[in-house]
Motif scaffolding. Structure first.
Motif, PDB file in Angstrom:
ATOM      1  N   LEU A 191       0.808  -1.216   0.000  1.00 37.33           N
ATOM      2  CA  LEU A 191       0.000   0.000   0.000  1.00 37.33           C
ATOM      3  C   LEU A 191       0.842   1.268   0.000  1.00 37.33           C
ATOM      4  O   LEU A 191       0.294   2.370  -0.112  1.00 37.33           O
ATOM      5  N   ASP A 192       2.157   1.128   0.148  1.00 33.74           N
ATOM      6  CA  ASP A 192       2.984   2.330   0.351  1.00 33.74           C
ATOM      7  C   ASP A 192       4.126   2.448  -0.652  1.00 33.74           C
ATOM      8  O   ASP A 192       5.224   2.884  -0.326  1.00 33.74           O
ATOM      9  N   LEU A 193       3.881   2.054  -1.883  1.00 37.56           N
ATOM     10  CA  LEU A 193       4.894   2.191  -2.935  1.00 37.56           C
ATOM     11  C   LEU A 193       4.873   3.625  -3.456  1.00 37.56           C
ATOM     12  O   LEU A 193       3.812   4.171  -3.784  1.00 37.56           O
ATOM     13  N   ASP A 194       6.045   4.257  -3.542  1.00 34.61           N
ATOM     14  CA  ASP A 194       6.100   5.621  -4.086  1.00 34.61           C
ATOM     15  C   ASP A 194       6.601   5.593  -5.522  1.00 34.61           C
ATOM     16  O   ASP A 194       7.112   4.589  -6.008  1.00 34.61           O
ATOM     17  N   GLU A 195       6.465   6.729  -6.193  1.00 27.98           N
ATOM     18  CA  GLU A 195       6.827   6.803  -7.612  1.00 27.98           C
ATOM     19  C   GLU A 195       8.304   6.564  -7.849  1.00 27.98           C
ATOM     20  O   GLU A 195       8.705   5.965  -8.847  1.00 27.98           O
TER      21      GLU A 195
ATOM     22  N   TRP B  87       1.454  -0.403 -10.713  1.00 26.05           N
ATOM     23  CA  TRP B  87       0.948  -0.396  -9.336  1.00 26.05           C
ATOM     24  C   TRP B  87      -0.393   0.324  -9.311  1.00 26.05           C
ATOM     25  O   TRP B  87      -0.518   1.454  -9.808  1.00 26.05           O
ATOM     26  N   ASP B  88      -1.439  -0.345  -8.772  1.00 26.37           N
ATOM     27  CA  ASP B  88      -2.779   0.234  -8.743  1.00 26.37           C
ATOM     28  C   ASP B  88      -3.157   0.811  -7.383  1.00 26.37           C
ATOM     29  O   ASP B  88      -4.323   1.118  -7.130  1.00 26.37           O
ATOM     30  N   GLY B  89      -2.153   0.999  -6.517  1.00 30.22           N
ATOM     31  CA  GLY B  89      -2.415   1.512  -5.181  1.00 30.22           C
ATOM     32  C   GLY B  89      -2.527   0.416  -4.132  1.00 30.22           C
ATOM     33  O   GLY B  89      -2.410   0.687  -2.934  1.00 30.22           O
ATOM     34  N   ARG B  90      -2.679  -0.808  -4.600  1.00 28.85           N
ATOM     35  CA  ARG B  90      -2.782  -1.945  -3.670  1.00 28.85           C
ATOM     36  C   ARG B  90      -1.885  -3.101  -4.064  1.00 28.85           C
ATOM     37  O   ARG B  90      -1.452  -3.875  -3.222  1.00 28.85           O
ATOM     38  N   GLU B  91      -1.603  -3.213  -5.359  1.00 29.29           N
ATOM     39  CA  GLU B  91      -0.880  -4.379  -5.841  1.00 29.29           C
ATOM     40  C   GLU B  91       0.106  -3.972  -6.925  1.00 29.29           C
ATOM     41  O   GLU B  91      -0.236  -3.246  -7.858  1.00 29.29           O
ATOM     42  N   LEU B  92       1.339  -4.441  -6.770  1.00 28.13           N
ATOM     43  CA  LEU B  92       2.380  -4.219  -7.764  1.00 28.13           C
ATOM     44  C   LEU B  92       2.453  -5.457  -8.658  1.00 28.13           C
ATOM     45  O   LEU B  92       2.630  -6.572  -8.173  1.00 28.13           O
TER      46      LEU B  92
ATOM     47  N   ARG C  55      12.628  -3.714  -0.257  1.00 27.11           N
ATOM     48  CA  ARG C  55      13.057  -3.644   1.147  1.00 27.11           C
ATOM     49  C   ARG C  55      14.009  -2.479   1.376  1.00 27.11           C
ATOM     50  O   ARG C  55      13.956  -1.804   2.415  1.00 27.11           O
ATOM     51  N   ALA C  56      14.896  -2.225   0.406  1.00 26.02           N
ATOM     52  CA  ALA C  56      15.824  -1.106   0.534  1.00 26.02           C
ATOM     53  C   ALA C  56      15.085   0.223   0.605  1.00 26.02           C
ATOM     54  O   ALA C  56      15.557   1.180   1.239  1.00 26.02           O
ATOM     55  N   ALA C  57      13.914   0.287  -0.022  1.00 22.97           N
ATOM     56  CA  ALA C  57      13.105   1.514  -0.004  1.00 22.97           C
ATOM     57  C   ALA C  57      12.147   1.544   1.181  1.00 22.97           C
ATOM     58  O   ALA C  57      11.374   2.507   1.318  1.00 22.97           O
ATOM     59  N   GLY C  58      12.172   0.512   2.024  1.00 20.24           N
ATOM     60  CA  GLY C  58      11.299   0.485   3.191  1.00 20.24           C
ATOM     61  C   GLY C  58       9.847   0.194   2.864  1.00 20.24           C
ATOM     62  O   GLY C  58       8.947   0.532   3.642  1.00 20.24           O
ATOM     63  N   VAL C  59       9.605  -0.460   1.735  1.00 20.89           N
ATOM     64  CA  VAL C  59       8.230  -0.777   1.326  1.00 20.89           C
ATOM     65  C   VAL C  59       7.728  -1.994   2.100  1.00 20.89           C
ATOM     66  O   VAL C  59       8.419  -3.017   2.188  1.00 20.89           O
TER      67      VAL C  59
END
Length: 340
Positions: free
Chosen positions: A265-269, A286-291, A310-314
């Motif tokens: 839920l927390d993937l950024d651009e 990414w649709d806001g819920r699923e990559l 993981r490196a991006a803290g997702v």
């Protein structure tokens, strides 16, 4: 192909003076169907462009392509329902022409559109279509009974089609097409708009027909069906032969490897852009819920992708990785998914 079914039926009864020739009469090494350099034009439009096709006796052969790819035209030419501009067609080693009645008696057609008579009962419909190939009632009666039993229509034999469910109608359609025990059977979208139970029964029936010796040509937009029952598959588009092989062989022909799906839920651009920059990534959305990530073939795709996230803290929830499908083959070979 309802009209095709009717045309075939009405052109053969006058000469159907005996039961179909058994498959054993043709050497197994002879292809069931051999099509070479077939060309069919409609004015300036080329529907079949030097199309080639070879189907072995005893196999279930998938003939696939998007709408407008030339599948129906090819089948109609093979059945001698359409003339063509160039090329050759042989069925069981013999030239196929509009007057090849002996060959036509060995062929069954189950069209996409249900082609039965609403005024007749289930039993009467099967008997009528069988009579087009087997004129003697005494010879026909056991074949009709066998077809009723094969399709599981015993308790519905006195019903008219209007009283049947969609799945039962499809089974009646099949029984009418195979009652005369053809050696070669065309199934055109036989499971359209039926429930999963009926679909499974139809597929099992096709497999039983094949196990009994029939060669089957199968068209469908349901890739899981094709992968389940077909020995080999030909993909065509724009009237041309694109690829041929088993399901696994076709999948090995394309660049697409696994498809990875990750709940988050927390993937950024910025992270999404980083994912897209990975060398093995063909496409990532990414649709806001699923990559959803479509990958090229590689041994460490999942590990490398998770490393970036993981490196991006997702935060990562449920994830799946699946191998390429026949639909992926279509996306790569034709640029479009199969569709109704």
């Amino acid at each position: 192909m309802k009209d095709d079914h009717t045309t075939t039926a009405t052109t053969t009864p006058a000469v159907a003076a005996q039961t179909p020739t058994p498959a054993a009469a043709t050497p197994v090494s002879t292809p069931a169907i051999s099509v070479a350099k077939l060309v069919k034009r409609y004015g300036d439009m080329v529907a079949l462009d030097h199309f080639d096709l070879d189907i072995r006796q005893g196999e279930i052969f998938g003939l696939l392509g998007p709408n407008g790819s030339g599948k129906t035209t090819a089948i109609n030419c093979i059945l001698a329902l359409l003339s063509y501009d160039a090329g050759t067609i042989r069925v069981f080693g013999e030239p196929m022409t509009p007057t090849s009645y002996a060959l036509k008696r060995r062929i069954g057609l189950v069209p996409q559109n249900v082609a039965v008579f609403n005024e007749l009962t289930v039993e009467e419909n099967i008997d009528y279509f069988c009579s087009l190939y087997v004129p003697k009632k005494a010879d026909r009666a056991p074949l009709v009974e066998e077809a009723i039993e094969f399709a599981g229509l015993g308790e519905f034999r006195r019903f008219r089609p209007g009283k049947l469910s969609g799945g039962l109608l499809r089974r009646l359609n099949i029984a009418c097409g195979v009652a005369h025990k053809p050696d070669l059977i065309f199934f055109d979208e036989p499971t359209v708009a039926v429930d999963p139970q009926s679909r499974n029964a139809i597929l099992e029936g096709i497999e039983r027909l094949n196990a009994a010796g029939a060669t089957v040509v199968y068209t469908s937009h349901y890739m899981e069906e094709v992968e389940r029952i077909c020995d080999r598959i030909l993909i065509m588009d724009h009237g041309r032969h694109l690829a041929l092989g088993t399901a696994d062989e076709l999948k090995s022909m394309i660049d697409t490897g696994e498809r990875i799906t990750v709940e988050t839920l927390d993937l950024d651009e910025a992270t999404l852009a980083h994912v897209r920059d990975l060398g093995f990534v063909i496409e990532a959305n990414w649709d806001g819920r699923e990559l959803d990530v479509r990958c090229r073939r590689g041994d460490h795709n999942l590990v490398d992708l998770l490393g970036v996230l993981r490196a991006a803290g997702v935060n990562v929830g449920h994830l799946t990785s699946r191998p390429p499908t026949l639909n992926d083959v279509f996306l790569e070979l034709t640029g479009k998914a199969l569709r109704d």
